[in-house]
Write a protein that holds these residues in place. Sequence first.
Motif, short mmCIF file in Angstrom:
data_model
loop_
_atom_site.label_atom_id
_atom_site.label_comp_id
_atom_site.label_asym_id
_atom_site.label_seq_id
_atom_site.Cartn_x
_atom_site.Cartn_y
_atom_site.Cartn_z
N ALA A 5 0.80 -1.21 0.00
CA ALA A 5 0.00 0.00 0.00
C ALA A 5 0.84 1.27 0.00
O ALA A 5 0.39 2.31 -0.44
N SER A 6 2.09 1.20 0.48
CA SER A 6 2.89 2.42 0.56
C SER A 6 3.59 2.75 -0.75
O SER A 6 4.26 3.75 -0.86
N HIS A 7 3.45 1.90 -1.75
CA HIS A 7 4.10 2.15 -3.04
C HIS A 7 3.10 2.62 -4.09
O HIS A 7 1.97 2.14 -4.12
N ILE A 141 11.56 -5.85 -12.76
CA ILE A 141 10.35 -5.36 -12.08
C ILE A 141 10.72 -4.31 -11.03
O ILE A 141 10.14 -3.23 -10.95
N LEU A 142 11.76 -4.64 -10.25
CA LEU A 142 12.04 -3.82 -9.06
C LEU A 142 12.89 -2.59 -9.38
O LEU A 142 12.94 -1.66 -8.57
N ALA A 143 13.52 -2.55 -10.55
CA ALA A 143 14.24 -1.33 -10.96
C ALA A 143 13.26 -0.17 -11.11
O ALA A 143 13.67 0.99 -11.16
N TYR A 144 11.96 -0.51 -11.19
CA TYR A 144 10.93 0.53 -11.29
C TYR A 144 10.00 0.49 -10.08
O TYR A 144 8.96 1.14 -10.09
N LYS A 145 10.36 -0.33 -9.09
CA LYS A 145 9.48 -0.54 -7.93
C LYS A 145 8.06 -0.86 -8.39
O LYS A 145 7.07 -0.32 -7.85
N ALA A 146 7.96 -1.68 -9.43
CA ALA A 146 6.63 -2.02 -9.95
C ALA A 146 5.89 -2.86 -8.93
O ALA A 146 6.49 -3.69 -8.22
N THR A 147 4.59 -2.64 -8.86
CA THR A 147 3.77 -3.32 -7.85
C THR A 147 2.91 -4.43 -8.45
O THR A 147 2.42 -5.29 -7.73
N HIS A 148 2.67 -4.37 -9.77
CA HIS A 148 1.77 -5.33 -10.42
C HIS A 148 2.41 -5.87 -11.69
O HIS A 148 2.91 -5.09 -12.50
N VAL A 149 2.33 -7.19 -11.86
CA VAL A 149 3.00 -7.82 -13.00
C VAL A 149 2.03 -8.77 -13.72
O VAL A 149 1.80 -9.89 -13.24
N ASP A 177 10.41 -2.05 3.52
CA ASP A 177 9.50 -1.45 2.54
C ASP A 177 10.21 -0.72 1.39
O ASP A 177 9.59 0.02 0.64
N PHE A 178 11.55 -0.89 1.24
CA PHE A 178 12.22 -0.19 0.13
C PHE A 178 11.70 -0.72 -1.20
O PHE A 178 11.26 0.05 -2.06
N PHE A 179 11.77 -2.04 -1.37
CA PHE A 179 11.18 -2.62 -2.58
C PHE A 179 9.77 -3.12 -2.26
O PHE A 179 9.56 -3.74 -1.21
#
Length: 340
Positions: A5-7, A141-149, A177-179
Amino acid sequence: MTEQASHTPRVFSGVQPTGNLHLGNYLGAIRKFVTLQHEMASMFCIVDLHAITVWQDPKALKAQTGEIAAAYLAAGIDPERAIIFHQSAVPQHAELAWIFQCVARMGWLNRMTQFKDKAGKDKERASVGLFTYPTLMAADILAYKATHVPVGEDQKQHLELARDIAGKFNLDFGAEDFFPLPEPLIRGAGARVMSLRDGTAKMSKSDPSDNSRITLTDDADAIAKKIKKAKSDPEVLPSEEAGLEGRPEAANLVGIYAALSQKSMDDVLFEFGGQGFGAFKPALAELAVEKLAPISAEMRRLMDDPAHIDRVLKDGARRAGAIAEGVLADTKKIVGFLGR
Ligand code: AQP
């Protein structure tokens, strides 16, 4: 507050430029991208670094990269709204993948079934990249802190690994919570389209039989022929989904009809229950041509305009790079690397 939720919500997904882009790639992935671009900030990548985990002819790789970009655009992804780019143009993917290779455990990667399937019997001859593939996918995915794939069902295990890597990184470095822990979006019809020749094997780019798949560049004739030749069975169709139990080829063809028409399996069977494949296959062929022909035509038009594709990819790479640069700078600080 959950970690998620925090991203800021962001979609990331990719397709490998390995040729023979097929109906499974379209229904399981690309068609979902088109919808999602209207719901969240979205990034759609052509994952050429992944493609070279098995041998690719350099000339073909280049052409196939353009072909995936053309498919994205032809299917309806708007490059002004979503970011379309090729993975090798953003070096942060490879950089973050290295860090993740040092976070992921051998045991985790040893459990990946796709490596076992693709490496086959002779694992000693598989590339190291094929083994570490899921760490690069986590980095994408995480280089963009993507939340949905959004992915097909075959990628479920890799997504779980990406979540494990994100969680372990956050924990190891005290960076709570960084990633984000990215959520797979696998739901819905078309998440697992099977081969037209074998209802127990997934439709795949690398199947030696061209009749096993409908590709996005097939013309109307080819689509109709492949559906006519598709393996089925001598029974009539049942009137409810439960009646497809133990009939993998029938279930696959009905599933394709349902996914293309965006109806439930039960609705399709309500219409075709009691009929045999002699009646169902022509209806399926007609529907497949109706849905796919405009995409193939637009793909062909776009592939004749490589300068346009080039502009889209360059602009996408610039926008993607700006995001990844920031995430990598923070990641490297957390890891303890001295800045430049
Ligand atoms: N049969 C399928 N049904 C539903 N979704 C599928 N996907 C692949 N096959 C099916 C989804 O398409 C996206 C892009 O796939 P990819 O090109 O990155 O990877 P892939 O799994 O290697 O594709 P293939 O066609 O299966 O190639 P080979 O033959 O090399 O194994 C992903 O979201 C994937 O889930």
